[in-house]
Design a protein around this motif. Sequence first.
Motif, mmCIF file in Angstrom:
data_model
loop_
_atom_site.group_PDB
_atom_site.id
_atom_site.type_symbol
_atom_site.label_atom_id
_atom_site.label_comp_id
_atom_site.label_asym_id
_atom_site.label_seq_id
_atom_site.Cartn_x
_atom_site.Cartn_y
_atom_site.Cartn_z
ATOM 1 N N PRO A 91 28.742 111.255 -36.061
ATOM 2 C CA PRO A 91 27.695 110.994 -35.059
ATOM 3 C C PRO A 91 27.864 109.673 -34.307
ATOM 4 C CG PRO A 91 26.729 111.600 -37.181
ATOM 5 C CD PRO A 91 28.201 111.493 -37.389
ATOM 6 N N ASP A 92 28.356 108.639 -34.969
ATOM 7 C CA ASP A 92 28.481 107.336 -34.315
ATOM 8 C C ASP A 92 29.901 107.048 -33.832
ATOM 9 O OD1 ASP A 92 29.668 107.089 -36.804
ATOM 10 O OD2 ASP A 92 28.941 105.055 -37.133
ATOM 11 N N LEU A 93 30.736 108.072 -33.819
ATOM 12 C CA LEU A 93 32.143 107.887 -33.488
ATOM 13 C C LEU A 93 32.361 107.278 -32.108
ATOM 14 C CD1 LEU A 93 35.176 108.593 -34.290
ATOM 15 C CD2 LEU A 93 34.860 110.401 -32.621
ATOM 16 N N ARG A 94 31.738 107.828 -31.100
ATOM 17 C CA ARG A 94 31.929 107.330 -29.733
ATOM 18 C C ARG A 94 31.570 105.839 -29.650
ATOM 19 N NH1 ARG A 94 32.766 108.869 -24.714
ATOM 20 N NH2 ARG A 94 31.699 107.827 -23.010
ATOM 21 N N GLU A 95 30.449 105.465 -30.238
ATOM 22 C CA GLU A 95 30.010 104.074 -30.199
ATOM 23 C C GLU A 95 31.003 103.159 -30.916
ATOM 24 O OE1 GLU A 95 27.962 106.682 -31.103
ATOM 25 O OE2 GLU A 95 26.961 106.739 -29.147
ATOM 26 N N ARG A 96 31.536 103.609 -32.061
ATOM 27 C CA ARG A 96 32.513 102.807 -32.800
ATOM 28 C C ARG A 96 33.798 102.614 -31.998
ATOM 29 N NH1 ARG A 96 34.476 104.868 -37.613
ATOM 30 N NH2 ARG A 96 33.751 106.946 -37.105
ATOM 31 N N CYS A 97 34.233 103.679 -31.340
ATOM 32 C CA CYS A 97 35.460 103.595 -30.536
ATOM 33 C C CYS A 97 35.275 102.654 -29.354
ATOM 34 C CB CYS A 97 35.871 104.986 -30.052
ATOM 35 S SG CYS A 97 36.422 106.085 -31.379
ATOM 36 N N LEU A 98 34.162 102.794 -28.662
ATOM 37 C CA LEU A 98 33.899 101.928 -27.507
ATOM 38 C C LEU A 98 33.743 100.475 -27.951
ATOM 39 C CD1 LEU A 98 31.485 104.209 -25.446
ATOM 40 C CD2 LEU A 98 33.958 103.902 -25.143
ATOM 41 N N ALA A 99 33.095 100.256 -29.087
ATOM 42 C CA ALA A 99 32.933 98.896 -29.604
ATOM 43 C C ALA A 99 34.279 98.273 -29.971
ATOM 44 C CB ALA A 99 32.003 98.897 -30.818
ATOM 45 N N ALA A 100 35.240 99.098 -30.403
ATOM 46 C CA ALA A 100 36.572 98.602 -30.756
ATOM 47 C C ALA A 100 37.409 98.296 -29.512
ATOM 48 C CB ALA A 100 37.300 99.620 -31.624
ATOM 49 N N GLY A 101 36.974 98.830 -28.359
ATOM 50 C CA GLY A 101 37.704 98.554 -27.125
ATOM 51 C C GLY A 101 38.231 99.766 -26.397
ATOM 52 N N ALA A 102 37.952 100.970 -26.903
ATOM 53 C CA ALA A 102 38.378 102.180 -26.192
ATOM 54 C C ALA A 102 37.582 102.317 -24.898
ATOM 55 C CB ALA A 102 38.166 103.413 -27.066
ATOM 56 N N ASP A 103 38.211 102.943 -23.909
ATOM 57 C CA ASP A 103 37.546 103.189 -22.631
ATOM 58 C C ASP A 103 36.855 104.548 -22.598
ATOM 59 O OD1 ASP A 103 38.427 100.873 -20.750
ATOM 60 O OD2 ASP A 103 40.239 101.468 -21.831
ATOM 61 N N GLU A 104 37.386 105.489 -23.374
ATOM 62 C CA GLU A 104 36.824 106.838 -23.372
ATOM 63 C C GLU A 104 37.217 107.528 -24.667
ATOM 64 O OE1 GLU A 104 34.537 109.171 -22.891
ATOM 65 O OE2 GLU A 104 34.693 108.660 -20.759
ATOM 66 N N VAL A 105 36.491 108.595 -25.002
ATOM 67 C CA VAL A 105 36.765 109.407 -26.185
ATOM 68 C C VAL A 105 36.757 110.867 -25.755
ATOM 69 C CG1 VAL A 105 35.987 110.074 -28.501
ATOM 70 C CG2 VAL A 105 35.618 107.723 -27.683
ATOM 71 N N ILE A 106 37.825 111.599 -26.098
ATOM 72 C CA ILE A 106 37.841 113.046 -25.884
ATOM 73 C C ILE A 106 38.183 113.703 -27.216
ATOM 74 C CG2 ILE A 106 38.360 112.919 -23.424
ATOM 75 C CD1 ILE A 106 41.244 113.633 -24.051
ATOM 76 N N PHE A 107 37.830 114.970 -27.319
ATOM 77 C CA PHE A 107 37.934 115.650 -28.609
ATOM 78 C C PHE A 107 38.980 116.752 -28.603
ATOM 79 C CE2 PHE A 107 33.828 113.666 -28.319
ATOM 80 C CZ PHE A 107 33.752 113.006 -29.530
ATOM 81 N N LYS A 108 39.586 116.939 -29.770
ATOM 82 C CA LYS A 108 40.540 118.019 -29.990
ATOM 83 C C LYS A 108 39.759 119.291 -30.300
ATOM 84 C CE LYS A 108 43.885 114.889 -32.102
ATOM 85 N NZ LYS A 108 44.501 114.522 -33.381
#
Length: 130
Positions: A87-104
């Motif tokens: 559930p918090d994956l997108r927020e964790r990725c963005l907080a680490a510095g990712a610009d976007e998240v897409i899913f397999k």
Amino acid sequence: MNVLFIEDDRMNRRVVKDMLDVAGADMVEAETAERGLEIIGEQDFAIVLVDLRMPGMDGITAIQHIRARADAKANVPIIVVTADIAPDLRERCLAAGADEVIFKPVAMDELFDAMGAILARDAARGGMIA
């Protein structure tokens, strides 16, 4: 356009490479996050795609290493490509510095939409495409 895909699964790399070939993009592959970090030190990329769950260093840690660089490569756009649905994956990725998240499984339109939005944003800021 030069794209780095850091992903331990050969089949996932192949699928994304086939998609990027359609767009005329060149893709460099790294089977581990450690190897991906080495390659970033050697080449310039328009975008880095990174999986989260890999043996050894995970994707979040790899993103943090990229963002901690002391050169312009610290600003390379990063898209997380993951099967993780926490559930918090997108927020964790963005907080680490990712610009976007897409899913397999990766859908070509989602990949191209994410890449296009990031590249358009960077172009508006005066960034360069490798």
